[in-house]
Design a protein around this motif. Structure first.
Motif, PDB file in Angstrom:
ATOM      1  N   VAL A  79       0.861  -1.185   0.000  1.00 44.35           N
ATOM      2  CA  VAL A  79       0.000   0.000   0.000  1.00 44.35           C
ATOM      3  C   VAL A  79       0.899   1.237   0.000  1.00 44.35           C
ATOM      4  O   VAL A  79       1.818   1.333   0.817  1.00 44.35           O
ATOM      5  N   ARG A  80       0.646   2.160  -0.910  1.00 44.14           N
ATOM      6  CA  ARG A  80       1.409   3.415  -1.007  1.00 44.14           C
ATOM      7  C   ARG A  80       0.609   4.352  -1.888  1.00 44.14           C
ATOM      8  O   ARG A  80      -0.399   3.924  -2.482  1.00 44.14           O
ATOM      9  N   SER A  81       1.044   5.612  -1.988  1.00 39.19           N
ATOM     10  CA  SER A  81       0.272   6.533  -2.842  1.00 39.19           C
ATOM     11  C   SER A  81       1.203   7.380  -3.704  1.00 39.19           C
ATOM     12  O   SER A  81       0.803   8.434  -4.184  1.00 39.19           O
ATOM     13  N   ASN A  82       2.454   6.930  -3.915  1.00 37.03           N
ATOM     14  CA  ASN A  82       3.466   7.773  -4.569  1.00 37.03           C
ATOM     15  C   ASN A  82       3.379   7.710  -6.103  1.00 37.03           C
ATOM     16  O   ASN A  82       4.349   7.348  -6.761  1.00 37.03           O
ATOM     17  N   VAL A 124      21.496   5.796 -13.452  1.00 33.94           N
ATOM     18  CA  VAL A 124      21.310   7.257 -13.431  1.00 33.94           C
ATOM     19  C   VAL A 124      19.896   7.618 -13.889  1.00 33.94           C
ATOM     20  O   VAL A 124      19.252   8.529 -13.350  1.00 33.94           O
ATOM     21  N   HIS A 125      19.382   6.886 -14.843  1.00 39.86           N
ATOM     22  CA  HIS A 125      18.025   7.160 -15.324  1.00 39.86           C
ATOM     23  C   HIS A 125      17.003   6.948 -14.202  1.00 39.86           C
ATOM     24  O   HIS A 125      16.113   7.781 -14.002  1.00 39.86           O
ATOM     25  N   ASP A 126      17.152   5.829 -13.490  1.00 45.29           N
ATOM     26  CA  ASP A 126      16.273   5.557 -12.339  1.00 45.29           C
ATOM     27  C   ASP A 126      16.313   6.714 -11.342  1.00 45.29           C
ATOM     28  O   ASP A 126      15.279   7.143 -10.832  1.00 45.29           O
ATOM     29  N   VAL A 127      17.520   7.202 -11.066  1.00 41.16           N
ATOM     30  CA  VAL A 127      17.678   8.267 -10.066  1.00 41.16           C
ATOM     31  C   VAL A 127      16.917   9.506 -10.522  1.00 41.16           C
ATOM     32  O   VAL A 127      16.151  10.116  -9.758  1.00 41.16           O
ATOM     33  N   ARG A 128      17.084   9.857 -11.813  1.00 45.48           N
ATOM     34  CA  ARG A 128      16.403  11.074 -12.320  1.00 45.48           C
ATOM     35  C   ARG A 128      14.887  10.911 -12.259  1.00 45.48           C
ATOM     36  O   ARG A 128      14.171  11.799 -11.813  1.00 45.48           O
ATOM     37  N   GLU A 129      14.409   9.769 -12.718  1.00 42.50           N
ATOM     38  CA  GLU A 129      12.952   9.542 -12.734  1.00 42.50           C
ATOM     39  C   GLU A 129      12.382   9.512 -11.322  1.00 42.50           C
ATOM     40  O   GLU A 129      11.292  10.014 -11.056  1.00 42.50           O
ATOM     41  N   THR A 130      13.142   8.905 -10.407  1.00 41.12           N
ATOM     42  CA  THR A 130      12.665   8.793  -9.024  1.00 41.12           C
ATOM     43  C   THR A 130      12.596  10.175  -8.377  1.00 41.12           C
ATOM     44  O   THR A 130      11.616  10.503  -7.697  1.00 41.12           O
ATOM     45  N   LYS A 131      13.637  10.992  -8.612  1.00 45.76           N
ATOM     46  CA  LYS A 131      13.619  12.348  -8.020  1.00 45.76           C
ATOM     47  C   LYS A 131      12.452  13.146  -8.592  1.00 45.76           C
ATOM     48  O   LYS A 131      11.781  13.891  -7.871  1.00 45.76           O
ATOM     49  N   ARG A 132      12.180  12.966  -9.868  1.00 51.40           N
ATOM     50  CA  ARG A 132      11.039  13.660 -10.485  1.00 51.40           C
ATOM     51  C   ARG A 132       9.739  13.253  -9.785  1.00 51.40           C
ATOM     52  O   ARG A 132       8.909  14.091  -9.451  1.00 51.40           O
ATOM     53  N   ARG A 133       9.603  11.967  -9.528  1.00 52.39           N
ATOM     54  CA  ARG A 133       8.358  11.485  -8.907  1.00 52.39           C
ATOM     55  C   ARG A 133       8.260  11.934  -7.447  1.00 52.39           C
ATOM     56  O   ARG A 133       7.191  12.323  -6.979  1.00 52.39           O
ATOM     57  N   VAL A 134       9.400  11.905  -6.751  1.00 52.33           N
ATOM     58  CA  VAL A 134       9.391  12.374  -5.351  1.00 52.33           C
ATOM     59  C   VAL A 134       8.940  13.837  -5.312  1.00 52.33           C
ATOM     60  O   VAL A 134       8.087  14.225  -4.498  1.00 52.33           O
ATOM     61  N   ASN A 135       9.486  14.658  -6.221  1.00 54.26           N
ATOM     62  CA  ASN A 135       9.109  16.081  -6.235  1.00 54.26           C
ATOM     63  C   ASN A 135       7.627  16.245  -6.566  1.00 54.26           C
ATOM     64  O   ASN A 135       6.923  17.044  -5.941  1.00 54.26           O
ATOM     65  N   SER A 144       7.014  11.795   0.703  1.00 53.79           N
ATOM     66  CA  SER A 144       7.882  11.054  -0.213  1.00 53.79           C
ATOM     67  C   SER A 144       9.251  11.693  -0.099  1.00 53.79           C
ATOM     68  O   SER A 144       9.360  12.919  -0.033  1.00 53.79           O
ATOM     69  N   GLU A 145      10.278  10.866  -0.038  1.00 53.82           N
ATOM     70  CA  GLU A 145      11.620  11.443   0.076  1.00 53.82           C
ATOM     71  C   GLU A 145      12.606  10.637  -0.742  1.00 53.82           C
ATOM     72  O   GLU A 145      12.380   9.456  -1.008  1.00 53.82           O
ATOM     73  N   PHE A 146      13.698  11.300  -1.140  1.00 54.76           N
ATOM     74  CA  PHE A 146      14.742  10.584  -1.880  1.00 54.76           C
ATOM     75  C   PHE A 146      15.852  10.222  -0.905  1.00 54.76           C
ATOM     76  O   PHE A 146      16.311  11.060  -0.131  1.00 54.76           O
ATOM     77  N   LEU A 174      11.370   6.855  -0.793  1.00 50.24           N
ATOM     78  CA  LEU A 174      10.797   6.234   0.406  1.00 50.24           C
ATOM     79  C   LEU A 174       9.489   6.933   0.743  1.00 50.24           C
ATOM     80  O   LEU A 174       9.438   8.161   0.836  1.00 50.24           O
ATOM     81  N   GLN A 175       8.432   6.141   0.871  1.00 52.72           N
ATOM     82  CA  GLN A 175       7.183   6.670   1.443  1.00 52.72           C
ATOM     83  C   GLN A 175       6.989   5.995   2.794  1.00 52.72           C
ATOM     84  O   GLN A 175       6.670   4.805   2.869  1.00 52.72           O
TER      85      GLN A 175
END
Ligand code: FAD
Ligand code: PYC
Length: 415
Positions: A79-82, A124-135, A144-146, A174-175
């Motif tokens: 269960v999450r909402s990110n 690196v792609h994962d990192v960029r996409e993840t930071k975009r989603r966290v923001n 949500s945090e990186f 991380l959520q």
């Protein structure tokens, strides 16, 4: 219902005799105000909220087999909402807020455990996409945090950051409010709550056809005979296309097996949820001590509730690289469910081309987390005969307007 230690002991030794029934087994009435097809979590939650929020109690849930026996009872309960886009973030966050009070609402312990969900980055792609989603999550008020690699290790000491050399861990989202819940308790809790309010839960009752006149729904055909209703909600996940076909329209869905497996039970080894899209693996530990592990979908369409061996092998290889200490664990059982995925990996909620027939499907690999929110907005949609504001963007018509809500990244499971 409260139990004393004595009554618990008596019931343990009673071979299930004299246990109070949590819901009955009524024969179908000739007519209901609303019929819900599908006794999974989403169908049961819809019936519960129709009764509890809208005062519509003359409702039947028609389940082809047993309640919770579909994807609800086969999922890995994350269960999450990110989610990335505003529309999804609002919907899944509404669900998460309902989860936070669900045991109290239902007076039934759904064992919601907010142990934190990490989605790993391996390049690196994962990192960029993840930071975009966290923001994007934070802009929507979602926690949500990186985490960088060291923080990942601190949050989950069991993980080996080297990933066996193939997929080093470079960070994660991380959520902390995310976690797991007990899947069948969710079905049972909603069923009990709905039945208490007068809803008929009718199991072993497959819907085999629709009665449609002048483009409007009049009722359904079932293995227990015809049943009339002017409002019908279809909530049948992997069988949505089959039922839509009976009603004379098509859905943009692929139905594929998604499988999971559990290990032998061991002492607490991992106290959070770890998911990796890149290596197609995710893991958590159940209260019984089993490691709960899953993969991406199989590549072929099928209605078989099991997956293929090579997927399991690939997933276990990835798990062993991230958690080398699990290498010698034995796997106990594996199973599969049929997941109904739309081209944009978002659900369909709302009206169909048949007046009075509503649909809720397309949750694919990720609908368990949405169960309370989905039931909430779908009940409101059916009660008021127009889409709930949160459901509006998820209408079937988006596949002709082109307003898709692409959530393949946030889905967290490859499909
Ligand atoms: P279901 O629980 O499948 O209910 C649909 C019901 O309709 C079934 O009981 C079926 O028997 C009934 N039905 C079908 N045809 C008919 C008919 N003709 N007449 C009457 N009844 C009918 N989601 C997450 O959020 N987190 C996860 O960790 C997660 N892990 C997953 C792991 C696996 C292995 C699988 C398979 C899925 C996972 N999911 C996860 C997805 C999630 O399980 C589903 O999206 C969700 O449970 C769908 O709920 P539902 O009530 O719509 O469907
Ligand atoms: O949607 O979080 C999810 C999920 C995890 C495993 C399967 N689906």
């Amino acid at each position: 219902m409260r139990y004393s230690a004595f009554s618990l002991l008596r019931n343990t030794l009673s071979h299930h005799k004299n246990w109070p029934q949590l819901w009955g087994s009524p024969d179908p009435q000739p007519e209901y105000d609303v019929i819900i097809i599908g006794g999974g979590g989403h169908g049961l939650a819809t019936a519960y909220y129709l009764a509890s929020q809208h005062g519509i109690n003359n409702v039947a849930v028609l389940e082809k087999a047993w309640i919770g026996g579909g994807n609800t009872g086969r999922n890995t309960t994350i269960v999450r909402s990110n989610y990335l886009w505003d529309e999804s973030a609002k919907l899944y966050e509404t669900a998460l807020k309902l989860w936070e009070n669900l045991s109290q609402e239902l007076n039934y312990n759904v064992m919601f455990s907010q142990r934190g969900v990490m989605n790993l980055c391996h390049n690196v792609h994962d990192v960029r996409e993840t930071k975009r989603r966290v923001n994007a999550n934070r802009l929507n008020g979602i926690d949500s945090e990186f985490l960088d690699a060291q923080q990942v290790k601190e949050f989950c000491p069991a993980i080996d950051l080297r990933g066996g050399g193939r997929y080093p861990v470079m960070g994660a989202s991380l959520q902390r409010r995310g976690g797991t819940a007990r899947h069948d308790a969710v079905a049972w809790g909603y069923a009990r709550g709905a039945a208490k309010r007068g809803v008929h839960i009718i199991q072993n009752c497959p819907v085999t056809g629709f009665d449609i006149e002048g483009g409007a729904i009049k009722g359904v055909q079932t293995a227990k005979g015809p049943i009339k209703a002017k409002r019908v909600g279809m909530v049948v996940a992997g069988h949505s296309s089959v039922l839509a076909n009976m009603a004379g329209f098509k859905l943009p869905l692929h139905c594929r097996p998604l499988q999971a497996l559990v290990s032998e039970p061991v002492k607490p080894a991992i106290d959070c949820v770890v998911m990796s899209n890149a290596v197609h693996a995710y893991i958590s530990q159940s209260d019984k001590g089993e490691l709960v592990i899953g993969a991406g979908t199989d590549a072929y369409c099928s209605y078989g509730q099991r997956g293929s061996m090579h997927n399991t092998e690939g997933t276990l290889a990835a798990i062993c690289e991230m958690f080398p200490q699990f290498r010698r664990m034995k796997m106990l059982r594996a199973w599969g469910g049929i997941v109904d995925t739309c081209p944009d990996a978002s659900p369909i909620i709302g009206k169909t081309p048949v007046e009075g027939l509503y649909i809720n499907c397309g949750w694919g690999t990720g609908g368990f987390k949405a169960t309370p929110g989905s039931g909430w907005v779908f009940a409101d949609t059916i009660a008021n005969e127009r889409p709930h504001a949160l459901a509006e963007p998820f209408a079937l018509s988006r596949f002709s307007s082109g307003y898709l809500i692409g959530e393949h990244g946030a889905a967290g499971v490859a499909h």
